[in-house]
Write an enzyme that holds these catalytic residues in place. Structure first.
Site, PDB file in Angstrom:
ATOM      1  N   GLY A 123      -3.880  10.493 -50.114  1.00  0.00           N
ATOM      2  CA  GLY A 123      -3.907  10.521 -48.652  1.00  0.00           C
ATOM      3  C   GLY A 123      -4.646  11.685 -48.022  1.00  0.00           C
ATOM      4  O   GLY A 123      -5.079  11.608 -46.874  1.00  0.00           O
ATOM      5  N   ASP A 140      -1.510  15.090 -46.851  1.00  0.00           N
ATOM      6  CA  ASP A 140      -1.692  14.377 -45.592  1.00  0.00           C
ATOM      7  C   ASP A 140      -0.475  14.518 -44.695  1.00  0.00           C
ATOM      8  O   ASP A 140      -0.580  14.867 -43.535  1.00  0.00           O
ATOM      9  CB  ASP A 140      -2.029  12.889 -45.850  1.00  0.00           C
ATOM     10  CG  ASP A 140      -1.038  12.200 -46.785  1.00  0.00           C
ATOM     11  OD1 ASP A 140      -0.106  12.872 -47.296  1.00  0.00           O
ATOM     12  OD2 ASP A 140      -1.194  10.987 -47.026  1.00  0.00           O
ATOM     13  N   ASP A 177       6.864  14.387 -45.343  1.00  0.00           N
ATOM     14  CA  ASP A 177       7.853  13.405 -44.892  1.00  0.00           C
ATOM     15  C   ASP A 177       9.226  13.842 -45.405  1.00  0.00           C
ATOM     16  O   ASP A 177       9.832  14.740 -44.841  1.00  0.00           O
ATOM     17  CB  ASP A 177       7.406  12.039 -45.404  1.00  0.00           C
ATOM     18  CG  ASP A 177       8.240  10.889 -44.892  1.00  0.00           C
ATOM     19  OD1 ASP A 177       8.706  10.966 -43.749  1.00  0.00           O
ATOM     20  OD2 ASP A 177       8.420   9.891 -45.622  1.00  0.00           O
ATOM     21  N   GLY A 210       9.574  15.497 -47.995  1.00  0.00           N
ATOM     22  CA  GLY A 210       9.285  16.806 -48.580  1.00  0.00           C
ATOM     23  C   GLY A 210       9.343  16.817 -50.092  1.00  0.00           C
ATOM     24  O   GLY A 210       9.037  17.815 -50.727  1.00  0.00           O
ATOM     25  N   LYS A 224       6.684  15.314 -40.416  1.00  0.00           N
ATOM     26  CA  LYS A 224       7.767  14.483 -39.858  1.00  0.00           C
ATOM     27  C   LYS A 224       9.086  15.161 -40.188  1.00  0.00           C
ATOM     28  O   LYS A 224       9.791  14.743 -41.117  1.00  0.00           O
ATOM     29  CB  LYS A 224       7.771  13.120 -40.578  1.00  0.00           C
ATOM     30  CG  LYS A 224       7.031  11.998 -39.945  1.00  0.00           C
ATOM     31  CD  LYS A 224       7.419  10.719 -40.699  1.00  0.00           C
ATOM     32  CE  LYS A 224       6.300   9.732 -40.744  1.00  0.00           C
ATOM     33  NZ  LYS A 224       6.613   8.569 -41.627  1.00  0.00           N
ATOM     34  N   ASP A 275      -2.816   5.604 -45.764  1.00  0.00           N
ATOM     35  CA  ASP A 275      -2.940   4.164 -45.975  1.00  0.00           C
ATOM     36  C   ASP A 275      -1.634   3.425 -45.748  1.00  0.00           C
ATOM     37  O   ASP A 275      -0.551   4.007 -45.693  1.00  0.00           O
ATOM     38  CB  ASP A 275      -3.366   3.880 -47.413  1.00  0.00           C
ATOM     39  CG  ASP A 275      -2.205   4.102 -48.394  1.00  0.00           C
ATOM     40  OD1 ASP A 275      -1.543   5.159 -48.301  1.00  0.00           O
ATOM     41  OD2 ASP A 275      -1.938   3.213 -49.225  1.00  0.00           O
ATOM     42  N   ARG A 283      -7.351   3.544 -44.578  1.00  0.00           N
ATOM     43  CA  ARG A 283      -7.713   4.949 -44.823  1.00  0.00           C
ATOM     44  C   ARG A 283      -8.975   5.350 -44.066  1.00  0.00           C
ATOM     45  O   ARG A 283      -9.176   6.507 -43.739  1.00  0.00           O
ATOM     46  CB  ARG A 283      -7.951   5.193 -46.322  1.00  0.00           C
ATOM     47  CG  ARG A 283      -6.708   5.083 -47.186  1.00  0.00           C
ATOM     48  CD  ARG A 283      -6.978   5.674 -48.559  1.00  0.00           C
ATOM     49  NE  ARG A 283      -6.013   5.289 -49.572  1.00  0.00           N
ATOM     50  CZ  ARG A 283      -4.854   5.897 -49.792  1.00  0.00           C
ATOM     51  NH1 ARG A 283      -4.498   6.916 -49.057  1.00  0.00           N
ATOM     52  NH2 ARG A 283      -4.044   5.483 -50.742  1.00  0.00           N
TER      53      ARG A 283
HETATM   54  P1  5GP Z   1       7.355  12.818 -49.125  1.00  0.00           P
HETATM   55  O1  5GP Z   1       7.416  13.133 -50.591  1.00  0.00           O
HETATM   56  O2  5GP Z   1       7.230  14.033 -48.241  1.00  0.00           O
HETATM   57  O3  5GP Z   1       8.464  11.904 -48.684  1.00  0.00           O
HETATM   58  O4  5GP Z   1       6.127  11.896 -48.946  1.00  0.00           O
HETATM   59  C1  5GP Z   1       4.908  12.382 -48.830  1.00  0.00           C
HETATM   60  C2  5GP Z   1       3.936  11.248 -49.036  1.00  0.00           C
HETATM   61  O5  5GP Z   1       4.439  10.002 -48.558  1.00  0.00           O
HETATM   62  C3  5GP Z   1       2.701  11.527 -48.229  1.00  0.00           C
HETATM   63  O6  5GP Z   1       1.792  12.310 -48.959  1.00  0.00           O
HETATM   64  C4  5GP Z   1       2.207  10.137 -47.947  1.00  0.00           C
HETATM   65  O7  5GP Z   1       1.413   9.711 -49.024  1.00  0.00           O
HETATM   66  C5  5GP Z   1       3.460   9.277 -47.880  1.00  0.00           C
HETATM   67  N1  5GP Z   1       3.880   9.072 -46.494  1.00  0.00           N
HETATM   68  C6  5GP Z   1       4.950   9.575 -45.865  1.00  0.00           C
HETATM   69  N2  5GP Z   1       5.014   9.176 -44.590  1.00  0.00           N
HETATM   70  C7  5GP Z   1       3.937   8.398 -44.396  1.00  0.00           C
HETATM   71  C8  5GP Z   1       3.416   7.690 -43.256  1.00  0.00           C
HETATM   72  O8  5GP Z   1       3.946   7.671 -42.134  1.00  0.00           O
HETATM   73  N3  5GP Z   1       2.269   7.005 -43.463  1.00  0.00           N
HETATM   74  C9  5GP Z   1       1.627   6.971 -44.667  1.00  0.00           C
HETATM   75  N4  5GP Z   1       0.512   6.266 -44.741  1.00  0.00           N
HETATM   76  N5  5GP Z   1       2.075   7.632 -45.754  1.00  0.00           N
HETATM   77  C10 5GP Z   1       3.214   8.333 -45.608  1.00  0.00           C
HETATM   78 MG    MG Z   2       0.280  11.544 -50.152  1.00  0.00          MG
END
Ligand code: 5GP
Ligand code: MG
Length: 194
Positions: free
Chosen positions: A51, A110, A113, A115, A141, A169, A175
């Site tokens: 991403g 990118d 979320d 984390g 977020k 994506d 993307r």
């Molecule tokens: P985490 O491990 O912080 O939950 O997730 C991080 C990854 O989840 C990001 O690098 C991304 O690839 C994906 N992700 C989380 N939220 C979103 C979103 O709203 N849109 C997209 N496209 N990917 C997300």
């Molecule tokens: Mg990612």
């Protein structure tokens, strides 16, 4: 605004959250912050694929104008399947090959979320011997956070909506969009379980 053409999808772009101009302005500011905070000598920028690829490219080109010439590498980490919900575990699909021992690493992702991905990546860089590890994310977020982490450099804070574009994506689509937009799902439940 259009989604991928000639394909029927149960999802579409609902609204643009950040235009290409908004993003360019914020990326410039982030480049400035990184330039002021990070030492020029031993900097390694690590992009978390997939991403971050567009954000990463814009950042490293910006750093050139701040006389920062980092080594760059990528890691492919996956915490999502093709849906929108994190599976909870992070897997290394492709590890870095640059030796980060004694270096100052800046991880670039990118979106922060839950984390889990970034937390895992930070630990991984320290385990590999990095002297310091900072993180830079285009989007944050905070309402979704599960892992104990915050990013050092943040582009924009967003609410709990699913976003695509500028590298992000859904199921490998969207993307290429030059802006960041909220995706909406036509059928309830289409977002989960993939
Ligand atoms: P985490 O491990 O912080 O939950 O997730 C991080 C990854 O989840 C990001 O690098 C991304 O690839 C994906 N992700 C989380 N939220 C979103 C979103 O709203 N849109 C997209 N496209 N990917 C997300
Ligand atoms: Mg990612």
């Amino acid at each position: 605004m259009r989604g991928p053409e000639n394909v029927m999808h149960p999802h579409h772009i609902l609204r643009v959250l950040f235009t290409a101009d908004d993003i360019a302005g914020r990326v410039d500011a982030l480049v400035g912050e990184i330039g002021r905070t990070c030492a020029a000598g031993s900097l390694v920028l690590v992009g978390i694929l997939r991403g971050s690829f567009i954000f990463f490219a814009d950042l490293v080109r910006g750093l050139f104008y701040h006389h920062l010439h980092p080594r760059i590498d990528f890691t492919l980490l996956q915490s999502y399947g093709s849906g929108t919900e994190s599976s909870g575990t992070v897997e290394i699909e492709r590890d870095i090959s640059v030796d980060v021992r004694g270096t100052e690493v800046v991880l670039v992702d990118d979106i922060l979320d839950t984390g889990r991905t970034l937390h895992f990546a930070v630990e991984l860089m320290y385990a590999k011997g990095a002297r310091s590890v900072k993180s830079c994310v285009l989007l944050d977020k905070p309402s979704r956070r599960v892992a104990p982490i915050s990013a050092d450099f943040v582009g924009f804070t967003v609410e709990d909506v699913f976003v695509v574009g500028y590298g992000l994506d859904y199921d490998s689509y969207y993307r290429e969009l030059p802006y960041i937009a909220e995706l909406t799902f036509t059928h309830p439940g289409a977002a989960g379980g993939q």
